[in-house]
Write a protein that holds these residues in place. Structure first.
Motif, PDB file in Angstrom:
ATOM      1  N   UNK A   1     -10.441 -28.673  -7.552  1.00 38.06           N
ATOM      2  CA  UNK A   1      -9.404 -27.903  -8.210  1.00 38.06           C
ATOM      3  C   UNK A   1     -10.004 -26.765  -9.029  1.00 38.06           C
ATOM      4  N   UNK A   2     -11.265 -26.879  -9.369  1.00 39.50           N
ATOM      5  CA  UNK A   2     -11.869 -25.843 -10.205  1.00 39.50           C
ATOM      6  C   UNK A   2     -12.154 -24.574  -9.415  1.00 39.50           C
ATOM      7  N   UNK A  43      -0.840 -23.239  -3.352  1.00 38.94           N
ATOM      8  CA  UNK A  43      -0.912 -24.254  -2.306  1.00 38.94           C
ATOM      9  C   UNK A  43      -2.149 -25.127  -2.459  1.00 38.94           C
ATOM     10  N   UNK A  44      -3.269 -24.505  -2.857  1.00 37.55           N
ATOM     11  CA  UNK A  44      -4.494 -25.269  -3.094  1.00 37.55           C
ATOM     12  C   UNK A  44      -4.355 -26.212  -4.275  1.00 37.55           C
ATOM     13  N   UNK A  45      -3.728 -25.746  -5.331  1.00 37.02           N
ATOM     14  CA  UNK A  45      -3.515 -26.605  -6.502  1.00 37.02           C
ATOM     15  C   UNK A  45      -2.603 -27.771  -6.128  1.00 37.02           C
ATOM     16  N   UNK A  46      -1.556 -27.462  -5.375  1.00 37.53           N
ATOM     17  CA  UNK A  46      -0.637 -28.528  -4.928  1.00 37.53           C
ATOM     18  C   UNK A  46      -1.365 -29.549  -4.068  1.00 37.53           C
ATOM     19  N   UNK A  47      -2.181 -29.055  -3.121  1.00 38.80           N
ATOM     20  CA  UNK A  47      -2.919 -29.967  -2.246  1.00 38.80           C
ATOM     21  C   UNK A  47      -3.869 -30.847  -3.041  1.00 38.80           C
ATOM     22  N   UNK A  49      -3.505 -31.801  -6.161  1.00 36.07           N
ATOM     23  CA  UNK A  49      -2.715 -32.790  -6.902  1.00 36.07           C
ATOM     24  C   UNK A  49      -2.200 -33.898  -5.984  1.00 36.07           C
ATOM     25  N   UNK A  50      -1.995 -33.562  -4.705  1.00 35.83           N
ATOM     26  CA  UNK A  50      -1.530 -34.552  -3.733  1.00 35.83           C
ATOM     27  C   UNK A  50      -2.702 -35.240  -3.017  1.00 35.83           C
ATOM     28  N   UNK A  51      -3.922 -34.938  -3.444  1.00 37.51           N
ATOM     29  CA  UNK A  51      -5.146 -35.501  -2.864  1.00 37.51           C
ATOM     30  C   UNK A  51      -5.285 -35.182  -1.378  1.00 37.51           C
ATOM     31  N   UNK A  52      -4.899 -33.953  -0.995  1.00 35.95           N
ATOM     32  CA  UNK A  52      -5.008 -33.499   0.390  1.00 35.95           C
ATOM     33  C   UNK A  52      -5.879 -32.240   0.506  1.00 35.95           C
TER      34      UNK A  52
END
Length: 122
Positions: A1-2, A43-47, A49-52
């Motif tokens: 995430x960083x 989209x990257x942040x969402x992924x 957070x969803x561990x994807x």
């Protein structure tokens, strides 16, 4: 995430401290590219957070979205049609959708932590 956040911070700092000016003729392309970049970032942040999250998917999506949006804007200029509006609409909808999902994930995690703290106090 960083990684996405680091890229965003570096981009903002470069934008503020450099004297690069974009000609007005290219302003539509730049605005679409920035919108596509924000879409990919969220989209990257969402992924994450969803561990994807996957680095290859993130980086390829980042560049593919930017080139697709710029290509649509270029084609629209050549055809005399405002095709960039289609990209603005699509990325705008995706941005709001990703922000809504990130917000929901944050609320669920906050509630879960709150419940765990209450259980530990009992």
């Amino acid at each position: 995430m960083w990684l996405p956040l680091l890229g965003l911070i570096i981009g903002i700092l470069l934008g503020f401290f450099s004297n690069v000016s974009i000609p007005e003729a290219y302003s539509n392309y730049l605005s679409i590219a920035v919108l596509a970049a924000f879409d990919t970032l969220l989209g990257g942040i969402r992924a994450q957070l969803e561990h994807k999250y996957d680095n290859l998917v993130f980086v390829s999506g980042f560049f593919f979205n930017i080139f697709l949006a710029a290509g649509l804007a270029f084609l629209g200029v050549k055809l005399g049609v405002d095709l960039y509006l289609a990209a603005v609409f699509a990325f705008g909808v995706r941005l709001f959708n990703n922000i809504a999902i990130i917000r929901r994930i944050g609320i669920v995690r906050w509630r879960d932590r709150k419940k765990e703290k209450e259980k530990s106090l009992i």
